[in-house]
Design a protein around this motif. Structure first.
Motif, PDB file in Angstrom:
ATOM      1  N   CYS A 492     -30.915  40.661 110.420  1.00  0.00           N
ATOM      2  CA  CYS A 492     -30.136  41.828 110.861  1.00  0.00           C
ATOM      3  C   CYS A 492     -28.754  41.843 110.214  1.00  0.00           C
ATOM      4  N   CYS A 493     -28.141  40.675 110.056  1.00  0.00           N
ATOM      5  CA  CYS A 493     -26.841  40.608 109.378  1.00  0.00           C
ATOM      6  C   CYS A 493     -26.976  41.026 107.917  1.00  0.00           C
ATOM      7  N   ALA A 494     -27.997  40.535 107.246  1.00  0.00           N
ATOM      8  CA  ALA A 494     -28.201  40.873 105.837  1.00  0.00           C
ATOM      9  C   ALA A 494     -28.390  42.377 105.659  1.00  0.00           C
ATOM     10  N   LEU A 495     -29.163  42.992 106.547  1.00  0.00           N
ATOM     11  CA  LEU A 495     -29.418  44.428 106.452  1.00  0.00           C
ATOM     12  C   LEU A 495     -28.179  45.253 106.776  1.00  0.00           C
ATOM     13  N   ALA A 496     -27.233  44.654 107.498  1.00  0.00           N
ATOM     14  CA  ALA A 496     -26.019  45.386 107.885  1.00  0.00           C
ATOM     15  C   ALA A 496     -24.935  45.349 106.813  1.00  0.00           C
ATOM     16  N   GLU A 501     -17.904  46.563 100.877  1.00  0.00           N
ATOM     17  CA  GLU A 501     -17.188  46.423 102.140  1.00  0.00           C
ATOM     18  C   GLU A 501     -16.718  44.976 102.296  1.00  0.00           C
ATOM     19  N   ALA A 502     -15.585  44.788 102.993  1.00  0.00           N
ATOM     20  CA  ALA A 502     -14.983  43.460 103.114  1.00  0.00           C
ATOM     21  C   ALA A 502     -15.261  42.804 104.461  1.00  0.00           C
ATOM     22  N   GLU A 503     -16.039  43.460 105.299  1.00  0.00           N
ATOM     23  CA  GLU A 503     -16.411  42.860 106.579  1.00  0.00           C
ATOM     24  C   GLU A 503     -17.695  43.511 107.082  1.00  0.00           C
ATOM     25  N   LEU A 504     -18.287  42.879 108.090  1.00  0.00           N
ATOM     26  CA  LEU A 504     -19.537  43.394 108.652  1.00  0.00           C
ATOM     27  C   LEU A 504     -19.230  44.359 109.786  1.00  0.00           C
ATOM     28  N   ASP A 505     -19.817  45.544 109.720  1.00  0.00           N
ATOM     29  CA  ASP A 505     -19.638  46.539 110.776  1.00  0.00           C
ATOM     30  C   ASP A 505     -20.703  46.320 111.843  1.00  0.00           C
ATOM     31  N   PRO A 506     -20.324  45.916 113.056  1.00  0.00           N
ATOM     32  CA  PRO A 506     -21.327  45.659 114.104  1.00  0.00           C
ATOM     33  C   PRO A 506     -22.147  46.895 114.454  1.00  0.00           C
ATOM     34  N   GLU A 507     -21.624  48.077 114.165  1.00  0.00           N
ATOM     35  CA  GLU A 507     -22.366  49.309 114.458  1.00  0.00           C
ATOM     36  C   GLU A 507     -23.477  49.565 113.447  1.00  0.00           C
TER      37      GLU A 507
END
Length: 886
Positions: A492-496, A501-507
Motif C-alpha cells: 500500500c505504501c509503494a502504491l501511494a 513528491e517529497a513525502e507520502l500522502d496518507p490520503e
C-alpha cells in the motif's frame, strides 16, 4: 504428609485455576487457543475435586495414600503446575496491574507456549485419573516417569524466568515464522478435504516407523502445500508431545535470502525449542558466543546445536514443503537434504517432503515411501461447494445450478486444486444462469488448462473500469517483480508513492480489500503474516512470460518508486544515532526496508532510463547514509546493532555494490577532476569501489573501474583485496579480468590469506585452475588454513582437492586450525576426499591441531564410513590426541 496438607495442595491448584479461568473469560476477541485452554482447565478441576473427596476418605496408612502424597510434595506435579498457573496469571495481567476480573485482557501467548501449558495439564490429568483408579503401583510408576518431563517443561517458572527474554533468544536464532504460514494455509482448508492423505497406508507407516521418509510429489497446483499443512496440523494436534517433536519448513521461490542451509536448520531448531523451552541451552550458548560480537553462528554450529536438542526427543517428525522452490544454483537444496540425512542417520527423525517431479529430487528420495499428491474428485467437489457463498446470487439460490457448477468444475480440473480455484473465480462476475452455464461449457481442460485459466483471468481484469484495471496491473506487477514477499503495508505504501513528491500522502494509500477485488483472484493475503502474494507459483511463472508485453512500464515504475521513496525529506537527517531511533524510523516508514535493500536490483533492469533520478538520490550524502544504514546493518538485534555498518559510504559505493555501471560512469564523469580520489575512496571497512564490485561479481562494473584507473592491487576489506574477494565468490570472469590487469596472484592478507585458499575453500574449481595457471603458489601458507589443500578438504571439494594434488601440493603440510588436510576432511565426514588424500600418500596418523588426529576428528562427529576408511589404511586406534575447545 497428613490428609489436610494433601487436600490443601489440591484445593490451592483448584482455586488458582478458577481465578485464571476468570481472566480467560475476559480475553478480548478470544482465540481458539484460549477456549481450548479453558476447557482443559475445567476438566482438570473436575478431576481434582473428585481426588479431594477420595483423599479425605482415605486411610493414611495405605500404599495408595503414600503414592498420592508424591503428587503434593514440594516441586511435585501439583506444585509445579501451580507455579505455571501463577506465571500464566501474571503474564495475562501485565504483572498484576490489571486486577479486576471485569477488565479487558489481551491474549499474549503464541501457540507453542499454550501447547506447553496444555501438555502440562494433560500430564497432570493423566496422573489424577490413575490416582482415581486406586492403583498405587501404577500411580507411583506414572509419577516417576512424568517427573522429568514435567520439570523440563516448566518454561514459565524455572527455566525461562522472563518469557520475553526467551522470545528474544528464539527470534535471534531465527526470525523466520513458519508457524504463521502454517496458520494461514490450514485456515484455507475446506473441511473434510485431505482425509485420503491421512488415511493412506504410506502415511501410517511414516507416522509409526522409526527413521521413515515419505516423499509426496505432485503436478503444479495439485495441492501439495495444503497436504503438507494437513500433515503438520495432524502432527501438532495428535503426535507432538514433550518427547516427540515436530518441525517444518515452507520453501518459497520468493524468499531465497531465508533459504540457505543455516537459516533453515535454525528455523527447525527454533521450533523444537519453542515446544520444549527447557532445551534452550544450546541456543543460549550460541547467543553468548555471538550476540555481543555481532556475529552469526556458522552452519556447523547451528547443526551441532540442533543435534544436541534432538538428543532430548525420542522421535521428531520434520516436514519440508515445496523442495522444488528451494533453489539449487548454489547447492543449497542438496546441502540441506544432506544435513537432514546426517541427522536422521543416528536418531529417530522421520522426514516428509513435497515437490514437483524434479528428476534430481525424485532421485534423492528413490528409497523413500512415495505418495503422489492429486486432488480427489470428492475433495474438489467439497472445495467448490465451500466456495458457493462467494458466487453470484443466481447460483446461491439455485441448488440444481450449484450441482452443475460442482460437476463441471470437478470434470475439468483433473486433480488440480489450483485450477478448481481459478475456474470458480471465473464465475464471480456471471450474473445469470445462462452466463454461468456458458462459462462452464468453455472451461479449459488438459495440459494447457492453467494458461487458459490465467488468460481468462487477465481478460476479466482488462474488462474492468480503467482505474481498477490500472490498479490491478500495478499490484500484479509489484507482486511479480518484487525481490521478496511484500506485506500489505509495504504494498500500500509503494502504491501511494507519487512521482516527484517529497513525502507520502496518507490520503493516497489504497485499501487492501480493493487491491484483492481488482485482481480476479490471482492475488491473496496471508492473514497471519500479512503477506500479499500471487495465488500460486505457476502464477509467477505465467506472469514472467507475459509481464513485459502486458505491463512494459512496470520495471521503470518500480525502480522510480523505490528511488522517490528513498529521497523523501524525512530521510534528509541521514543515518540514525541509536537503535531506538533506527527502529522508530523503520516503524514509521514501512517501505524503507524494502526500498533501501532492493532499489539497485530494480534499477539494474532500467539503468539508462532511471539514471537521472538515481544520480539525484546518490549525490545527496544524507540520503545515502540513511539508505546504507538500512541496507547493511545486521539483520538481527544486539546492543548497538544499528551502528554496525560501513560508514563514510558515498553514492558510488552503492552503485558498485549493485553493479550499476551506467549510473557509476555518469557519477564519475560529474566529478572528473576528483575521479582518482573517488576511485580510491574507502568506506570505514576499508572497501574500495573495485573491491565491492569484484566481491559481487559485477564484471562490467569491474572493467569500468579498471579502465578509469582503479588500483587493481589496493589492499583493504574482509578479503584483503579485490582478487581474493572475487575468488571467494567464484566469479571466474572477474578473476580473469583482474589477473589480466595485473592483480598479484599471490598477494597475502584478508580472511583466507590468499586468493587460492579463498577459491579452494569455496570449491570453485574453475577459479582454482585459473589461479594456478597464472602462477598461484599451491603450497602458500595462511592463518585460517595451513594451505589451499586443507581449505578444500574441510569443505569436501573433491575436484578441487584432486586439482591441487595434481599440481604438487604437499599432502602432509601441517598447520592451521585443523593441523592437516586429512584431519579437516575427516572432521566433516567427506569420505571421497579422505580416500583421495590417503591414495596420494597423506599420513594417516599425523598428529596436531584442534582434534589431535584424523581418526579422532572423524570419531568425534560420528562419521562411521570415514572411521572405517582410516582404520583400513592403518590409523592407530590408540593414538593419543586431545580435543580442545578453543
Amino acid at each position: 504428609m497428613d490428609p489436610l496438607s494433601i487436600t490443601a495442595s489440591i484445593i490451592a491448584v483448584v482455586q488458582l485455576s478458577t481465578k485464571v479461568l476468570g481472566y480467560l473469560n475476559n480475553v478480548k476477541d478470544a482465540p481458539k487457543d484460549r477456549t481450548q485452554c479453558a476447557i482443559e482447565m475445567l476438566n482438570l478441576c473436575s478431576l481434582l475435586y473428585r481426588l479431594t473427596d477420595l483423599v479425605k476418605q482415605g486411610n493414611p496408612g495405605t500404599s495408595w495414600y503414600s503414592a498420592v502424597q508424591a503428587l503434593a510434595v514440594k516441586d511435585g506435579p501439583l506444585d509445579q503446575f501451580k507455579q505455571t498457573l501463577e506465571t500464566l496469571q501474571t503474564t495475562m495481567t501485565d504483572g498484576g496491574r490489571l486486577k479486576k476480573a471485569g477488565e479487558v485482557l489481551v491474549w499474549k501467548f503464541k501457540k507453542e507456549e499454550i501447547a506447553s501449558i496444555l501438555d502440562q495439564m494433560e500430564r497432570l490429568k493423566s496422573l489424577v485419573q490413575i490416582a482415581l483408579q486406586m492403583d498405587h503401583y501404577a500411580l507411583s510408576q506414572a509419577i516417576e516417569s512424568n517427573t522429568e518431563a514435567i520439570q523440563s517443561d516448566l518454561n514459565f517458572v524455572r527455566t525461562r524466568g522472563d518469557n520475553a527474554e526467551h522470545r528474544k533468544l528464539l527470534e535471534w536464532i531465527s526470525s523466520t515464522d513458519y508457524p504463521a504460514q502454517q496458520s494461514d494455509i490450514i485456515k484455507r482448508r475446506q473441511e473434510g478435504t485431505g482425509q485420503w492423505f491421512l488415511d493412506a497406508p504410506q502415511v501410517a507407516t511414516w507416522l509409526s516407523e522409526s527413521q521413515a521418509t515419505l516423499f509426496c510429489p505432485g503436478i503444479p497446483g495439485a495441492g501439495k502445500t495444503m497436504v503438507a499443512a494437513i500433515a503438520i496440523d495432524h502432527l501438532l494436534n495428535v503426535v507432538q508431545s514433550s518427547s516427540h517433536g515436530v518441525a517444518y519448513v515452507y520453501c518459497n521461490y520468493k524468499a531465497q535470502e531465508e533459504q540457505d542451509v543455516s537459516r533453515m536448520l535454525a528455523a527447525i531448531l527454533k521450533q523444537l525449542v519453542q515446544a520444549r523451552p527447557s532445551l534452550a541451552g544450546p541456543v543460549e550458548q550460541l547467543h553468548k558466543q555471538h550476540a555481543d560480537r555481532g556475529t552469526r553462528p556458522s552452519p556447523d554450529e547451528v547443526f551441532s546445536a540442533l543435534r544436541d536438542v534432538l538428543a532430548h526427543y525420542s522421535a521428531v517428525h520434520i516436514v519440508i514443503d515445496a523442495l522444488d522452490e528451494c533453489q539449487d544454483s548454489d547447492n543449497t537444496r542438496r546441502q540441506f537434504l544432506a544435513k537432514l540425512r546426517d541427522l536422521q542417520a543416528g536418531r529417530d527423525i522421520r522426514l516428509m517432503a513435497t515437490s514437483r517431479f524434479i528428476p534430481e529430487i525424485v532421485d534423492w528420495f528413490n528409497k523413500a515411501l512415495k505418495l503422489e499428491v492429486q486432488a480427489s474428485k470428492e475433495d474438489v467437489k467439497r472445495f467448490v461447494a465451500g466456495q458457493i457463498y462467494r458466487l453470484p446470487r443466481c447460483i446461491q439460490r439455485d441448488p440444481a445450478l450449484q450441482e452443475i457448477v460442482q460437476e463441471k468444475i470437478v470434470e475439468a480440473v483433473d486433480g488440480m486444486f489450483l485450477l478448481a480455484r481459478l475456474h470458480t473465480d471465473s464465475l464471480l462476475d456471471k450474473r445469470t444462469t445462462k452466463d454461468v452455464k456458458s462459462t462452464l461449457a468453455k472451461l479449459s481442460k488438459g495440459s494447457a488448462a492453467l494458461d487458459e485459466a490465467y488468460k481468462d483471468a487477465i481478460q476479466r481484469i482488462e474488462g474492468q473500469l480503467s482505474g481498477d484495471y490500472e490498479l490491478a496491473k500495478k499490484v500484479l506487477s509489484w507482486t511479480t517483480y518484487a525481490k521478496r514477499p511484500l506485506t500489505t503495508t509495504e504494498m500500500c505504501c509503494a502504491l501511494a508513492v507519487e512521482p516527484e513528491e517529497a513525502e507520502l500522502d496518507p490520503e493516497n494509500i489504497p485499501d487492501v480489500e480493493d487491491l484483492l477485488s481488482v485482481c480476479a483472484g490471482l492475488v491473496v493475503v496471508d492473514q497471519e503474516s500479512a503477506v500479499i502474494r500471487l495465488v500460486h507459483y505457476t502464477t509467477q511463472e505465467y506472469f514472467e512470460c507475459i509481464r513485459d508485453s502486458w505491463d512494459p512500464g512496470a520495471r521503470l515504475h518500480i525502480a522510480s518508486t523505490c528511488l522517490t521513496y528513498l529521497s523523501f525529506n524525512t530521510f534528509n537527517t541521514g543515518s540514525c544515532c541509536s537503535d531506538e531511533e533506527f527502529e522508530e524510523r523503520l516503524q514509521e516508514n514501512k517501505f524503507l526496508g524494502y526500498a533501501a535493500k532492493h532499489w539497485g536490483g530494480h534499477a539494474a533492469t532500467v539503468e539508462s532510463q532511471i539514471c537521472k533520478l538515481a544520480c539525484l538520490f546518490l549525490s545527496r550524502s544524507k540520503l545515502v547514509s540513511c539508505a546504507v544504514q538500512v541496507l547493511l546493518r545486521a539483520p538481527y538485534r544486539y546492543p548497538n546493532y544499528s551502528q554496525e555498518y560501513p560508514k563514510n559510504s558515498i553514492g558510488l559505493h552503492l552503485t558498485a555494490r549493485f553493479g550499476l555501471s551506467i549510473i557509476s560512469e555518469t557519477l564519475l564523469l560529474s566529478q572528473e577532476r576528483e575521479m582518482a580520489i573517488a576511485l580510491e575512496r574507502r568506506d570505514s571497512d576499508g572497501q574500495t569501489l573495485l573491491y565491492l564490485a569484484a566481491e559481487r561479481g559485477h564484471q562490467r562494473m569491474v572493467k569500468l573501474l579498471l579502465d578509469k584507473g582503479a588500483d587493481v592491487n589496493a589492499q583493504g576489506g574482509r578479503y584483503g583485496n579485490a582478487l581474493q574477494a572475487a575468488s571467494s565468490g567464484g566469479h571466474e570472469l572477474v578473476v580473469k579480468l583482474l589477473l589480466d590487469k595485473g592483480a598479484d596472484v599471490n598477494a597475502q592478507g584478508g580472511r583466507y590469506s590468499n586468493a587460492l585458499q579463498a577459491a579452494s575453500s569455496g570449491g570453485h574449481e574453475l577459479v582454482v585452475k585459473l589461479l594456478l595457471d597464472k602462477g598461484a603458489d599451491v603450497n602458500a601458507q595462511g592463518r585460517r588454513y595451513s594451505n589451499a589443500l586443507q581449505a578444500a578438504s574441510l569443505r569436501g571439494h573433491e575436484l578441487v582437492v584432486k586439482l591441487l594434488l595434481d599440481k604438487g601440493v604437499n599432502v602432509n603440510t601441517h598447520g592451521g586450525r585443523y593441523s592437516n588436510a586429512l584431519q579437516a576432511a575427516s572432521l566433516r565426514g567427506y569420505e571421497l576426499v579422505v580416500k583421495l588424500l590417503l591414495n596420494k600418500g597423506a599420513d594417516v596418523n599425523a598428529q596436531g591441531g584442534r582434534y589431535g588426529n584424523a581418526l579422532q576428528a572423524a570419531s568425534l562427529r560420528g562419521h562411521e564410513p570415514v572411521v572405517k576408511l582410516l582404520l583400513d589404511k592403518g590409523a592407530d586406534v590408540n593414538a593419543l590426541g586431545e580435543y580442545h575447545l578453543y
